[in-house]
Write a protein that holds these residues in place. Structure first.
Motif, short mmCIF file in Angstrom:
data_model
loop_
_atom_site.label_atom_id
_atom_site.label_comp_id
_atom_site.label_asym_id
_atom_site.label_seq_id
_atom_site.Cartn_x
_atom_site.Cartn_y
_atom_site.Cartn_z
N ARG A 4 -9.11 1.75 -8.38
CA ARG A 4 -9.95 1.55 -9.57
C ARG A 4 -11.40 1.91 -9.30
O ARG A 4 -12.08 2.45 -10.15
N LEU A 5 -11.87 1.59 -8.10
CA LEU A 5 -13.27 1.87 -7.77
C LEU A 5 -13.53 3.34 -7.47
O LEU A 5 -14.56 3.88 -7.86
N ARG A 6 -12.61 3.98 -6.78
CA ARG A 6 -12.80 5.37 -6.34
C ARG A 6 -12.04 6.39 -7.16
O ARG A 6 -12.30 7.58 -7.05
N GLY A 7 -11.08 5.94 -7.95
CA GLY A 7 -10.25 6.87 -8.71
C GLY A 7 -9.18 7.47 -7.83
O GLY A 7 -9.31 7.52 -6.61
N GLY A 8 -8.10 7.90 -8.40
CA GLY A 8 -7.02 8.51 -7.64
C GLY A 8 -6.09 7.46 -7.06
O GLY A 8 -6.17 6.28 -7.37
N THR A 9 -5.18 7.91 -6.23
CA THR A 9 -4.24 7.01 -5.57
C THR A 9 -4.46 7.08 -4.06
O THR A 9 -4.89 8.11 -3.53
N PHE A 10 -4.13 6.00 -3.38
CA PHE A 10 -4.34 5.91 -1.94
C PHE A 10 -3.11 5.33 -1.28
O PHE A 10 -2.56 4.33 -1.73
N ALA A 12 -1.31 3.75 2.36
CA ALA A 12 -1.74 2.72 3.32
C ALA A 12 -2.69 3.29 4.37
O ALA A 12 -3.71 2.67 4.70
N SER A 13 -2.40 4.47 4.89
CA SER A 13 -3.27 5.05 5.93
C SER A 13 -4.63 5.42 5.35
O SER A 13 -5.66 5.28 6.02
N GLU A 14 -4.66 5.84 4.11
CA GLU A 14 -5.93 6.18 3.46
C GLU A 14 -6.76 4.92 3.19
O GLU A 14 -7.98 4.94 3.34
N VAL A 15 -6.10 3.85 2.82
CA VAL A 15 -6.80 2.58 2.60
C VAL A 15 -7.39 2.10 3.92
O VAL A 15 -8.55 1.69 3.98
N ASP A 16 -6.61 2.15 5.00
CA ASP A 16 -7.11 1.76 6.32
C ASP A 16 -8.31 2.60 6.73
O ASP A 16 -9.31 2.06 7.24
N ALA A 17 -8.25 3.89 6.49
CA ALA A 17 -9.36 4.78 6.85
C ALA A 17 -10.61 4.45 6.02
O ALA A 17 -11.72 4.44 6.55
#
Length: 85
Positions: A4-10, A12-17
């Motif tokens: 919601r804050l950044r737009g797009g989908t993430f 698990a590895s992208e969230v961790d990064a």
């Protein structure tokens, strides 16, 4: 929340990064209290309340409270200049 804050989908590895990147920003900025106060100074009262609610919800979402989370909660209330109620 990140989507919601950044737009797009993430994934698990992208969230961790992204979390690692955010933690590095806070460490680079210096003391957490100073960083929180600097951010709070740029926010309206309603934005500070919302920021606290989001941080609180994220903190309790794993249903595993810790002393560190309690300390962060106290820091947030103080830095965001929120009433304890």
């Amino acid at each position: 929340m990140l989507e919601r804050l950044r737009g797009g989908t993430f994934g698990a590895s992208e969230v961790d990064a992204e979390l690692d990147r955010l933690y590095a920003r806070v460490e680079k900025a210096g003391e957490l209290d100073e960083h929180l106060r600097a951010l709070a100074a740029k926010m309206s009262p309603s934005a500070r309340e919302l920021a606290y609610k989001v941080a609180y919800a994220m903190g309790v979402s794993d249903l595993d409270a810790s002393d560190e989370e309690f300390e962060l909660d106290l820091q947030l209330v103080d830095a965001l200049d929120l009433a304890s109620d």
